[in-house]
Design a protein around this motif. Structure first.
Motif, PDB file in Angstrom:
ATOM      1  N   SER A  59       2.266   1.280  -3.280  1.00  0.00           N
ATOM      2  CA  SER A  59       1.098   2.300  -4.453  1.00  0.00           C
ATOM      3  C   SER A  59       0.893   3.948  -3.505  1.00  0.00           C
ATOM      4  CB  SER A  59      -0.072   1.654  -4.401  1.00  0.00           C
ATOM      5  OG  SER A  59      -1.024   2.157  -5.345  1.00  0.00           O
ATOM      6  N   ARG A  60       0.956   3.995  -3.046  1.00  0.00           N
ATOM      7  CA  ARG A  60       0.909   5.610  -2.539  1.00  0.00           C
ATOM      8  C   ARG A  60       2.055   6.386  -3.119  1.00  0.00           C
ATOM      9  NH1 ARG A  60      -0.989   4.977   3.777  1.00  0.00           N
ATOM     10  NH2 ARG A  60      -3.485   4.916   3.179  1.00  0.00           N
ATOM     11  N   ARG A  64       9.216   8.232   1.451  1.00  0.00           N
ATOM     12  CA  ARG A  64       8.833   8.130  -0.226  1.00  0.00           C
ATOM     13  C   ARG A  64      10.472   8.071  -0.244  1.00  0.00           C
ATOM     14  NH1 ARG A  64       4.805  10.542  -3.163  1.00  0.00           N
ATOM     15  NH2 ARG A  64       4.162  11.199  -1.224  1.00  0.00           N
ATOM     16  N   GLU A  84       0.719   9.597  -3.485  1.00  0.00           N
ATOM     17  CA  GLU A  84      -0.279  10.069  -2.825  1.00  0.00           C
ATOM     18  C   GLU A  84      -0.286  10.941  -1.801  1.00  0.00           C
ATOM     19  OE1 GLU A  84      -2.793   7.130  -1.841  1.00  0.00           O
ATOM     20  OE2 GLU A  84      -3.521   6.321  -4.337  1.00  0.00           O
ATOM     21  N   GLN A  85      -1.274  11.530  -0.549  1.00  0.00           N
ATOM     22  CA  GLN A  85      -0.821  11.947   0.156  1.00  0.00           C
ATOM     23  C   GLN A  85       0.198  11.130   1.916  1.00  0.00           C
ATOM     24  OE1 GLN A  85      -2.882  14.912   2.256  1.00  0.00           O
ATOM     25  NE2 GLN A  85      -4.191  13.879   0.648  1.00  0.00           N
ATOM     26  N   TYR A  86       0.422  11.688   2.881  1.00  0.00           N
ATOM     27  CA  TYR A  86       0.267  10.288   4.401  1.00  0.00           C
ATOM     28  C   TYR A  86       1.444   9.473   3.640  1.00  0.00           C
ATOM     29  CZ  TYR A  86      -4.619  12.025   4.056  1.00  0.00           C
ATOM     30  OH  TYR A  86      -5.954  12.738   4.290  1.00  0.00           O
ATOM     31  N   VAL A  87       2.651   9.870   3.155  1.00  0.00           N
ATOM     32  CA  VAL A  87       3.767   9.278   2.804  1.00  0.00           C
ATOM     33  C   VAL A  87       4.917  10.375   3.474  1.00  0.00           C
ATOM     34  CG1 VAL A  87       5.337   7.713   1.467  1.00  0.00           C
ATOM     35  CG2 VAL A  87       2.701   8.000   1.239  1.00  0.00           C
ATOM     36  N   ASN A 131       1.880   6.700  -6.847  1.00  0.00           N
ATOM     37  CA  ASN A 131       0.485   7.496  -7.649  1.00  0.00           C
ATOM     38  C   ASN A 131       0.190   8.669  -6.811  1.00  0.00           C
ATOM     39  OD1 ASN A 131      -0.431   5.704  -8.909  1.00  0.00           O
ATOM     40  ND2 ASN A 131      -1.110   4.731  -6.708  1.00  0.00           N
ATOM     41  N   LYS A 148       0.402  -1.015   0.047  1.00  0.00           N
ATOM     42  CA  LYS A 148      -0.220  -0.031   0.060  1.00  0.00           C
ATOM     43  C   LYS A 148       0.311   1.277   0.474  1.00  0.00           C
ATOM     44  CE  LYS A 148      -3.679   3.064   0.427  1.00  0.00           C
ATOM     45  NZ  LYS A 148      -4.825   2.521  -1.430  1.00  0.00           N
ATOM     46  N   ILE A 149       1.767   1.444   0.801  1.00  0.00           N
ATOM     47  CA  ILE A 149       2.306   2.176   0.617  1.00  0.00           C
ATOM     48  C   ILE A 149       3.815   2.849  -0.918  1.00  0.00           C
ATOM     49  CG2 ILE A 149       4.684   3.144   1.712  1.00  0.00           C
ATOM     50  CD1 ILE A 149       2.495   3.577   3.932  1.00  0.00           C
TER      51      ILE A 149
END
Length: 57
Positions: A14-15, A28, A20-23, A18, A11-12
């Motif tokens: 993928s984030r 990252r 996405e935030q919350y990483v 993509n 999931k991380i």
């Protein structure tokens, strides 16, 4: 393989991929560095594991 090298969940990964935030910046960086290492060695996650969807008709 990417998640194993980076030491994170799928999931991380993928984030990060993509954008996405919350990483966190550190996580990252680890995921992107692991991706760079895989590309340097000529590996791609899932490559060859399924037919090319555009040409498999």
């Amino acid at each position: 393989m990417l998640r194993t090298l980076a030491g994170v969940s799928q999931k991380i990964v993928s984030r990060v991929l993509n954008n996405e935030q919350y990483v966190s910046a550190e996580v990252r960086r680890r995921v992107l560095a692991a991706g760079s290492r895989l590309r340097v060695h000529g590996r791609r996650e899932g490559h060859g594991s399924r037919p090319d969807l555009l040409t498999a008709r």
